[in-house]
Design a protein around this motif. Structure first.
Motif, PDB file in Angstrom:
ATOM      1  N   THR C  10      41.055  30.247  34.696  1.00  0.00           N
ATOM      2  CA  THR C  10      41.500  30.303  33.289  1.00  0.00           C
ATOM      3  C   THR C  10      40.912  31.483  32.507  1.00  0.00           C
ATOM      4  N   ASP C  11      39.992  32.231  33.114  1.00  0.00           N
ATOM      5  CA  ASP C  11      39.480  33.430  32.431  1.00  0.00           C
ATOM      6  C   ASP C  11      40.598  34.461  32.254  1.00  0.00           C
ATOM      7  N   GLU C  12      40.675  35.026  31.054  1.00  0.00           N
ATOM      8  CA  GLU C  12      41.488  36.229  30.871  1.00  0.00           C
ATOM      9  C   GLU C  12      40.506  37.374  30.797  1.00  0.00           C
ATOM     10  N   PHE C  13      40.820  38.496  31.397  1.00  0.00           N
ATOM     11  CA  PHE C  13      39.805  39.534  31.477  1.00  0.00           C
ATOM     12  C   PHE C  13      40.453  40.920  31.563  1.00  0.00           C
ATOM     13  N   VAL C  14      39.632  41.922  31.235  1.00  0.00           N
ATOM     14  CA  VAL C  14      40.009  43.318  31.447  1.00  0.00           C
ATOM     15  C   VAL C  14      38.832  43.988  32.141  1.00  0.00           C
ATOM     16  N   GLY C  15      39.098  44.846  33.140  1.00  0.00           N
ATOM     17  CA  GLY C  15      37.968  45.498  33.803  1.00  0.00           C
ATOM     18  C   GLY C  15      38.408  46.509  34.837  1.00  0.00           C
ATOM     19  N   ALA C  43      31.135  45.655  43.490  1.00  0.00           N
ATOM     20  CA  ALA C  43      29.947  45.502  44.332  1.00  0.00           C
ATOM     21  C   ALA C  43      29.480  44.054  44.435  1.00  0.00           C
ATOM     22  N   SER C  44      29.976  43.192  43.514  1.00  0.00           N
ATOM     23  CA  SER C  44      29.496  41.802  43.487  1.00  0.00           C
ATOM     24  C   SER C  44      30.317  40.871  44.365  1.00  0.00           C
ATOM     25  N   GLY C  45      31.493  41.326  44.830  1.00  0.00           N
ATOM     26  CA  GLY C  45      32.313  40.450  45.644  1.00  0.00           C
ATOM     27  C   GLY C  45      33.773  40.852  45.605  1.00  0.00           C
ATOM     28  N   GLN C  46      34.668  39.924  45.964  1.00  0.00           N
ATOM     29  CA  GLN C  46      36.090  40.249  45.947  1.00  0.00           C
ATOM     30  C   GLN C  46      36.939  39.023  45.670  1.00  0.00           C
ATOM     31  N   LEU C  47      38.184  39.245  45.202  1.00  0.00           N
ATOM     32  CA  LEU C  47      39.097  38.151  44.859  1.00  0.00           C
ATOM     33  C   LEU C  47      40.522  38.541  45.254  1.00  0.00           C
ATOM     34  N   PRO C  48      41.311  37.579  45.734  1.00  0.00           N
ATOM     35  CA  PRO C  48      42.715  37.873  45.969  1.00  0.00           C
ATOM     36  C   PRO C  48      43.460  37.980  44.638  1.00  0.00           C
ATOM     37  N   ALA C  49      44.505  38.795  44.634  1.00  0.00           N
ATOM     38  CA  ALA C  49      45.285  38.952  43.410  1.00  0.00           C
ATOM     39  C   ALA C  49      46.757  39.123  43.757  1.00  0.00           C
ATOM     40  N   LYS C  50      47.612  38.734  42.835  1.00  0.00           N
ATOM     41  CA  LYS C  50      49.059  38.925  43.019  1.00  0.00           C
ATOM     42  C   LYS C  50      49.571  39.734  41.830  1.00  0.00           C
ATOM     43  N   MET C  51      50.481  40.666  42.096  1.00  0.00           N
ATOM     44  CA  MET C  51      51.198  41.331  41.011  1.00  0.00           C
ATOM     45  C   MET C  51      52.678  41.235  41.346  1.00  0.00           C
ATOM     46  N   TRP C  52      53.419  40.517  40.462  1.00  0.00           N
ATOM     47  CA  TRP C  52      54.823  40.195  40.750  1.00  0.00           C
ATOM     48  C   TRP C  52      55.745  41.304  40.274  1.00  0.00           C
ATOM     49  N   ASP C  53      56.927  41.371  40.871  1.00  0.00           N
ATOM     50  CA  ASP C  53      57.994  42.282  40.419  1.00  0.00           C
ATOM     51  C   ASP C  53      57.505  43.722  40.325  1.00  0.00           C
ATOM     52  N   VAL C  54      57.124  44.277  41.416  1.00  0.00           N
ATOM     53  CA  VAL C  54      56.627  45.648  41.380  1.00  0.00           C
ATOM     54  C   VAL C  54      57.807  46.624  41.498  1.00  0.00           C
ATOM     55  N   SER C  55      57.646  47.770  40.869  1.00  0.00           N
ATOM     56  CA  SER C  55      58.709  48.783  40.865  1.00  0.00           C
ATOM     57  C   SER C  55      58.436  49.826  41.950  1.00  0.00           C
ATOM     58  N   GLN C  56      59.417  50.701  42.118  1.00  0.00           N
ATOM     59  CA  GLN C  56      59.262  51.777  43.089  1.00  0.00           C
ATOM     60  C   GLN C  56      58.077  52.659  42.670  1.00  0.00           C
ATOM     61  N   VAL C  74      42.811  34.521  35.641  1.00  0.00           N
ATOM     62  CA  VAL C  74      42.385  33.833  36.862  1.00  0.00           C
ATOM     63  C   VAL C  74      43.033  32.464  36.932  1.00  0.00           C
ATOM     64  N   GLN C  75      43.791  32.228  37.992  1.00  0.00           N
ATOM     65  CA  GLN C  75      44.432  30.927  38.200  1.00  0.00           C
ATOM     66  C   GLN C  75      43.820  30.250  39.424  1.00  0.00           C
ATOM     67  N   LEU C  76      44.102  28.973  39.545  1.00  0.00           N
ATOM     68  CA  LEU C  76      43.673  28.269  40.771  1.00  0.00           C
ATOM     69  C   LEU C  76      44.861  28.181  41.705  1.00  0.00           C
ATOM     70  N   ARG C  78      45.733  26.691  45.473  1.00  0.00           N
ATOM     71  CA  ARG C  78      45.159  25.888  46.566  1.00  0.00           C
ATOM     72  C   ARG C  78      43.653  25.730  46.423  1.00  0.00           C
ATOM     73  N   GLU C  79      43.244  25.404  45.226  1.00  0.00           N
ATOM     74  CA  GLU C  79      41.845  25.106  44.896  1.00  0.00           C
ATOM     75  C   GLU C  79      40.926  26.313  44.918  1.00  0.00           C
ATOM     76  N   LYS C  80      41.505  27.516  45.067  1.00  0.00           N
ATOM     77  CA  LYS C  80      40.652  28.695  45.045  1.00  0.00           C
ATOM     78  C   LYS C  80      41.133  29.652  43.965  1.00  0.00           C
ATOM     79  N   PRO C  81      40.199  30.389  43.316  1.00  0.00           N
ATOM     80  CA  PRO C  81      40.598  31.305  42.256  1.00  0.00           C
ATOM     81  C   PRO C  81      41.414  32.477  42.804  1.00  0.00           C
ATOM     82  N   GLN C  82      42.435  32.877  42.014  1.00  0.00           N
ATOM     83  CA  GLN C  82      43.286  34.008  42.394  1.00  0.00           C
ATOM     84  C   GLN C  82      43.713  34.683  41.099  1.00  0.00           C
TER      85      GLN C  82
END
Lengths: 318, 318, 318, 318, 318, 318
Positions: C10-15, C43-56, C74-76, C78-82
């Motif tokens: 549920t975090d909204e963020f910019v970075g 450097a602190s870790g990694q997270l999966p991300a999705k970006m929908w409807d990508v252009s050429q 950040v959404q949940l 399958r019980e994991k943050p994405q």
């Protein structure tokens, strides 16, 4: 009510089932919708199921290991049957169904199994041995009534451990008659104690192991059972270096036969040699018997059996 | 008095030595005559010896592990030196020689080794760990002063076990400084306990292991040490399922790293991982150091070392 | 700016983040739409991300190993943050961020590590050894500042190789003090040279190995380093059959200890025996330390560690 | 003169033979007397022999690898023939016998073997490959004329290595015709180079290996040959990272196929795969052929062959 | 008509192809739609294809191993080419295409391969051997014309088994010339018989193995071939304990060389030793040759080859 | 007459014994004298013996496996009893002793064992199975009355094979009762057939195996028994591909369970799984029972047992 095993494509049905697994998944559509990917089961088998468009309430209502009443339709998906759930609700006390009727379980009742184990334990003539065994059995008392013998390899169901012990006791009784040089007390004690720490090694509910415990991972059930015998001896004031204590600990430590199979010592008393083969024979034949029982009559081969080097079993036509 | 190491072909000599081995043999002549096939030793090495035409009295007088005064001659037999014993008698109190001066032994005195071990033990800050360690150490107290660490592989001499522990404690101290995430109490305790049951596993005298004990064969020192920790916890009223007890038992059980090397569980806490490498590094380097020490300066290669896959060590000329 | 490690559902963020992986995928809808399946990291870790409807244009703009500024949610799943990426753009020079701040890296700066390595190299008293080492180090000079020590097993990050060498040099210094029969020059040289050809064996960028080189696959880093020593000796006019050359090549060839672990010869000089254990101890403990550092505090177990026989590490509560 | 192979019990004979082994032993009588325990050999085989009551002069006159004239008698000892030496003297120039006529040796003359190897080497069309091969061959030039290919496993006789190479070249020629995708230059070069460092790995005289050299033990012939190629390339100014150098080093390094058989890398170019099987086929069939040649015609089985998993070979009657 | 191998992204094409695999799948949309997930192939290679929105008629028309005419478009999906099928129909007799032109197949015609095998069989001079071989060949007669030699490992295509035999016969002819002590009749017979039961062990169509037969799983082709020789001998009245029968059965049983590779006995006659290496050399080099043939010219490495310890083969630039 | 087992040092005795081993040896005196190095045995055990100064007549009179009357004296040689033979002669018919009374033998008479085997064979209800079994048993008919089951591992005595079969049949009967899903006909047949070719695999006299036969070495008893079933089926006109033939061959082929233990296929029918454990349990427990029987009562440990990973068995004091 229709058993899982009997459901076929195009059947519409209503019945009580156990949710064995449940995952909330999302469709790939935009926006994504949530659905349940479920495994429904009863004592006769299990089937995959889908429930589309689930609500927040649904997600707070249905969980793994819950009993539900389902109205559904059996469809074919990639040539295999799959349930489309149309209606679902949790069971209520009024439904009069009990979870134990929906799980795989040993073919003999826990009460009878426990009774047999206690009867054999009481028949041990050497009092010291009998006391040591009784102490260890008491530690897992309640759990012995329902724990499986392993996570997946063999006897992986409700009361599987007690069933394994009882069947081994039958083999033990036979082999002691056939070869009287074996000490029957040690055989009885060894059989009851060899896997006695499994209920502390694994975390199980209704015969299904969800994980290994911390002590299970760090010590293993073989070492745990060995220290329980130490505990029992101290409790009863039995000399820790006596041959009785030594013999029982040795049988437990050696029952996997080889270091690479988990035993820190090789069998070096006759009863330890016997125990390894009694254990193997019962475990392997039970795997075969269970795999055959779960294979449809029209199939010539069972599924692959991990504990048999991943081989399947063939049904000969004689 | 001439040291064994200094004796050379054609030397005539008189000196005190230990009879390390003695067998009565017969010549092939008719009638056969009896003679002694002997191994003479002192702290510097050993030599084969023959004493011809032995009498019944001789056979009742001389035995292995006895100190004797010998007058002899060094001959060459198949290109190797061998002693021909001309006169021999048992030592008497007047000779003022002590058996401990004739055996291989750790380069630090047992008293100093024990003192260091106790000092480190007392420095363990966690009281529960300290108590558990102290209990186990007390069980072997006197034996820790003279037991070897193994039959042949490494530290196979007087006070070898204590020496192995003390050297490992030095490595442990270093590694805890280098990697502060390691728990120093557990490292100290693990080092002291990992081989603590070896004096019960083996039967040794003057640093020489003659055999394994019955419990050593049937249980093995790893399982024995694990049950001692149980005993210690019960004695002190410490919860058997506490992480302290679990952790110490785990370190002991896992210190051989792999099942095929004798450990029923793999290392699963940081200190157990560390302990395996501290143990291996000390044992292997000691084998090398000891093999070099016993190799004549003019030889370029040590004898083959069993614990190093039967390889010999080469002395580079840099 | 929020670190990856701190982002929660549920975090909204910019970075600013690094695109560690990026794949163009298609939805199953008809017609299929394209989206980015991304791994964002810092450097602190990694997270999966999705970006929908990508252009050429998107597909021609964003690539793995590129730095981006992201606005997301950040959404949940399958019980994991994405992360759901709402806006994204490439960084510009004005952003003042550098890629090295977004990657995993040794805890000591490359400059300091290199400095230490050169200092130790200069302290080698045997001039021939020193020259041979310097020649080999010069071959990988620049790469030594940033190469990892392995693809995944251990020290798999920026400057991981130099860090591994420096930590081993600390152990080497200790062990040479504890056991003065070891030749400190050989220990130092062996540590610096043992993995010196890894930068030629692997293709890495920013501490991440993408593949093995052709020579890495056909020769392996062990044989490569051995031939570099030949090259160095020829360059400096040092006798190829001298014990110095032989000794260094042997240490390098033998440091994996057994043929099945990749060493064509077993350790046969004291320093080769030592090196294998110095190397193993550092690699294994670093795996443990790194796994613990990346495990959330609330987890009792680290993820499984491949280099430790796929075992996880448990955090005891003492 | 009678060949060893023809000597039978009760034969009295005179002839020239090689003393292959000689040990001074002592009888068990008192006082002990010295005698020679000898192995007499010629190119046809070998026989044990005894010479009783030897003098100091005898001990200073007769040694292993010396040619002697013997007058003796063949006796049966434990059902096997054994020579009793009555008279013995060293050969003199006048006897006109040469040691090479008394040893086992390849069935083709060294000169012819070397000629063939050089001819094939000259036929390599790629000049770079040809130069690299020539450089390595030059390093062992003289030794190639007489070295065996191994201590005991196969081709363990005078010029055995050259013979092994020549026979492999025949197979190589065939396989390149059968499968034209193979690069014939690489096959030729690989065959000539694969064991080229064996004369430096082993210490041999007259085709008999007495020991491994220090560099043989510390580096092994595979790594040695690989560094020779580096040396050759540097000598000829050939790029060390060129595919030619890489390919030849790879073939040499991979020719034992698996790490546990001594190869640090697995074959990864077609010619490396081919070379392993050309090598194995020639070595194994030569073991079989040689074992059959040394087996008396009346025996149905050869002795056990170590290189064939200790199996003996049976002679079928077809 | 365009070959599969030549199709590139954005190509629109029409041509005849074989449906090698076909699965009916469903999209994740609600309601789900069905589509075909197909593998199209011809003798030059294969490509994945999708056909969206399939009808019930489609599902009853198209199946694996059917020939079709396709009009399609090549798209890029996850950086790899994939066909979008726009129109598809089954071939009709008028199309004049035959399935055998669309499958991978040995480079020599089955008729020629069979002819060679029979010719060699007829050249066996020992009549008993010739009869035994002929009997076994007759059992698989028709299948020998098209069966592959294995499911995936090597020669896994139309007539692969016959091709494997013929190429081995070429090696066999060479080796018998090189080493005349080998019995050429046994080599010929062994080559023809060693895999002769494979057509009964596996179920294959058009060179593609779909499964193992029941007898293949329960007995294995090695034991089956051995019993066929028994059958042949009984049929022809040949003594079962004669060396001819024994020798042929032994060659077949031993051709995998080691128990862990499937041979119940180790090679113990010269021809059995030879056969193992003839078989291995041909199988391994064919794997390499086939992998190279299927690798695009621009790729430096072939795909991983399972039969070569999962290694890929590199193409050197000489 | 005194049993071997009862003879003690200083006993003078007269009795009948079997010469189990006899070698003519020579003393080291000059001139050497010949003597007999003998092993005397009866059913109770064996003792080494020496007979000095033997004549040419003696050498033509006494041989291994001959019965003799001996007058001797028991001496101690290297702390172990050894017989000095004073007088010896061959037995005559008048002595009334039979060789079978002097050898180790199964505890049940061959006649009874054979009777049981035939009885069980006749009880097989499936006629086809019964015929196949009968055919194979008929092939070894006479030998089944006296052959051992192995050379040294287990049941290595007169009628050991038949005894092994009979004991296994007892276990088989039990397990079929305990687990009725097993086909009792197959279990009976599998037990009788699994080692049925051993009498052709080994050459034995009076229960002592002197060697393996040629066919035993080249085929092994497992493959031999499998081809016998083929022979039996052809003889009786039974379809070779029927499930009965397949099943019996499979049980025989799979009874060693794993390839590395000699089975070319893994057990894949329930009865094959059962048979492996019935076989192992009987063989291992018999090894233990026999080792205990031959261990003096005062010894706490049996000798090492090769078939039990070279472990000795300990006698607990309960």
């Amino acid at each position: 009510m229709t058993l899982i095993k009997q459901l076929q494509a195009t059947d519409e049905f209503v019945g009580f089932y156990l949710i064995k697994e449940l995952e909330v998944k999302q469709t790939n559509s935009t926006p994504a919708k949530e659905y349940f990917d479920i495994v429904l089961s009863d004592a006769s088998g299990q089937l995959p199921a889908k429930m589309w468009d689930v609500s927040q309430t649904d997600k707070e209502t249905f969980f793994p290991m819950g009993l539900v009443k389902v109205q559904g339709l059996v469809q074919l998906y990639r040539e295999k049957p799959q349930v489309k759930i149309n209606r679902i609700r949790k069971v209520t006390p009024e439904d009069g169904v009990a979870i134990k009727d929906f799980i795989r379980s040993a073919p003999i009742s826990p009460a009878d199994l426990i009774h047999t184990i206690y009867q054999v334990m009481d028949s041990i003539t050497n009092e010291t041995i009998r006391k040591l065994v009784a102490f260890c059995v008491a530690k897992v008392d309640e759990k012995l009534q329902h724990y499986p013998a392993a996570k997946t390899h063999h006897h992986a169901y409700f009361a599987g451990l007690a069933y394994h012990i009882v069947r081994m006791l039958e083999i033990g009784e036979f082999i002691c008659k056939q070869r009287p040089f074996l000490n029957e007390d040690l055989i009885k004690a060894g059989i009851i104690l060899h896997d006695i720490a499994k209920p502390e090694e694994m975390i199980a509910q209704l015969g299904i192991v969800s994980d290994y415990s911390v002590s299970g991972k760090l010590l293993g059930h073989i070492s745990m059972a060995s220290t329980w015998i130490t505990e029992a001896a101290l409790h009863h004031g039995i000399d820790l270096s006596s041959d009785v204590v030594l013999g029982l600990q040795h049988i437990v430590l050696a029952h996997h036969n080889l270091p690479e199979w988990g035993s820190p010592v090789l069998p070096q008393i006759p009863e330890a040699v016997a125990l390894h083969y009694i254990d193997s024979m019962d475990a392997k034949l039970q795997m075969v018997e269970d795999a055959l029982a779960m294979t449809p009559e029209t199939d010539a081969w069972t599924p692959m059996i991990r504990g048999l080097e991943n081989k399947a079993i063939y049904k000969l036509n004689l």
